[in-house]
Design a protein around this motif. Structure first.
Motif, mmCIF file in Angstrom:
data_model
loop_
_atom_site.group_PDB
_atom_site.id
_atom_site.type_symbol
_atom_site.label_atom_id
_atom_site.label_comp_id
_atom_site.label_asym_id
_atom_site.label_seq_id
_atom_site.Cartn_x
_atom_site.Cartn_y
_atom_site.Cartn_z
ATOM 1 N N LYS A 140 0.837 -1.192 0.000
ATOM 2 C CA LYS A 140 0.000 0.000 0.000
ATOM 3 C C LYS A 140 0.875 1.245 0.000
ATOM 4 N N GLU A 141 0.568 2.154 -0.913
ATOM 5 C CA GLU A 141 1.364 3.367 -1.039
ATOM 6 C C GLU A 141 0.501 4.514 -1.547
ATOM 7 N N ASP A 142 1.108 5.695 -1.588
ATOM 8 C CA ASP A 142 0.412 6.922 -1.999
ATOM 9 C C ASP A 142 0.761 7.237 -3.450
ATOM 10 N N VAL A 143 -0.191 7.045 -4.355
ATOM 11 C CA VAL A 143 0.072 7.270 -5.778
ATOM 12 C C VAL A 143 0.452 8.716 -6.058
ATOM 13 N N ARG A 144 -0.075 9.643 -5.287
ATOM 14 C CA ARG A 144 0.246 11.059 -5.525
ATOM 15 C C ARG A 144 1.726 11.350 -5.259
ATOM 16 N N HIS A 145 2.319 10.584 -4.364
ATOM 17 C CA HIS A 145 3.738 10.769 -4.065
ATOM 18 C C HIS A 145 4.627 10.127 -5.124
ATOM 19 N N TRP A 146 4.279 8.915 -5.546
ATOM 20 C CA TRP A 146 5.150 8.135 -6.427
ATOM 21 C C TRP A 146 4.890 8.389 -7.904
ATOM 22 N N HIS A 147 3.673 8.791 -8.267
ATOM 23 C CA HIS A 147 3.340 9.007 -9.677
ATOM 24 C C HIS A 147 2.550 10.309 -9.852
ATOM 25 N N PRO A 148 3.090 11.424 -9.443
ATOM 26 C CA PRO A 148 2.320 12.676 -9.546
ATOM 27 C C PRO A 148 2.051 13.065 -10.998
ATOM 28 N N ASN A 149 0.777 13.273 -11.305
ATOM 29 C CA ASN A 149 0.360 13.764 -12.626
ATOM 30 C C ASN A 149 0.837 12.882 -13.782
ATOM 31 N N GLN A 150 0.940 11.595 -13.553
ATOM 32 C CA GLN A 150 1.330 10.669 -14.615
ATOM 33 C C GLN A 150 0.069 9.984 -15.159
#
Length: 308
Positions: free
Chosen positions: A145-155
């Motif tokens: 579980k992770e934060d998509v906004r942190h790892w893939h911002p605006n992708q």
């Protein structure tokens, strides 16, 4: 032997953070060119397309492909047809069939093809595999579980069809599981949560088993805030094993097990260079096959829209 002349295609965040430092630290490899629509690497020739690069730099021996999976087949096909060895970032392609086609083509052309699964090369993975082979496994629980906004911002590509959504990180867990378990697993049922405005899932709940009816339960979620969770917990006859932090730390019955200090991508490029020298390929499709099974068998549930 002289170093292998390597080119990189797709100069984005992962290439800059992981690939370039690992290539620079490997004496068997020499970065001689790059191709990217939006990025460049200082000190070497840069090109807008792989075609332009291959035409202008014919002495390239191998190509590392770091673009999104939806665009990887065409680049790999062109590189292999040009007689180049090919490194595929994970996942190796958008579909099983296209990667199988590339594998057959690589055999025909006599070049090495490497479907890289970087999480398999995390520091504690081999130690976990050795432990599980030595005992009887009762159950396995995967929490990724992770934060998509942190790892893939605006992708945007990760939310498109073929971008895999939460399976982009989740496939890392599947790559570890399929490597460390002594027997194959298969999917029994799955629930995939799709934001109403996206074509890829934001969460997945998967239940696997094997011929011995061992339960393997995986939870993937891209909405986790705060501390991120990348853990694999196995209950065994020899006690509890926790492979934590994406495979970098291992405890068995609360005892910390010493592990390798080599980084994942350094190990990947060491393996790639070794494959080239031996004229061999390494194309394991098990993690991608489990993702495909999840989309085929999974129950789809629509949840609130997602906005970056």
């Amino acid at each position: 032997m002289p170093p292998i002349n390597l080119a990189i295609v797709g100069v984005g965040k992962i290439a800059r953070d992981q690939h370039l430092p690992s290539i620079a630290g490997n004496p068997d490899l020499l970065l001689v060119a790059a191709a990217s629509r939006n990025g460049a690497v200082e000190g070497i020739p840069n090109f807008p397309t792989i075609e332009a690069m291959l035409d202008a730099v014919p002495f390239v021996d191998a190509v590392s492909l770091c673009m999104p999976p939806q665009f990887r087949y065409d680049a790999a096909y062109k590189a292999i047809c040009a007689g180049k060895h090919v490194f595929l970032e994970k996942p190796p392609g958008a579909t099983l069939s296209e990667v199988a086609d590339l594998e057959a083509l690589a055999i025909e052309k006599g070049v090495s093809l490497f479907a890289s699964w970087h999480s398999r090369y995390a520091a504690a993975v081999e130690a976990a595999k050795s432990f599980l082979v030595s005992t009887n496994i009762q159950s396995v629980h995967v929490v990724w579980k992770e934060d998509v906004r942190h790892w893939h911002p605006n992708q945007d590509w990760i939310w498109q069809a073929g971008g895999l959504g939460v399976f982009d990180p989740g496939i890392n867990a599947l790559s570890i599981i399929t490597h460390i378990l002594p027997t194959s697993i298969f999917l029994r049922n799955a629930t995939l949560e799709f934001p109403e405005n996206k074509h890829a899932p934001i969460a997945a709940d998967l239940n696997f088993t094997n011929s011995d009816n061992i339960s393997v339960h995986a939870e993937f979620d891209w909405r986790q805030l705060g501390e991120q969770t990348w853990d694999i917990i196995a209950e065994t006859s020899a006690g509890k094993m926790v492979l934590a932090e994406g495979g970098s730390k291992l405890t068995i019955n609360d005892t910390v097990i010493p592990v390798s200090s080599e980084t994942e991508y350094a190990a990947l490029y060491r393996q790639f260079a070794s494959l080239i020298k031996r004229r061999e390929s390494d194309v394991d499709l098990a993690p991608l096959r489990h993702v495909a099974d999840s989309f085929m068998l999974g129950k789809r549930v629509f949840v609130a829209p997602f906005h970056d």
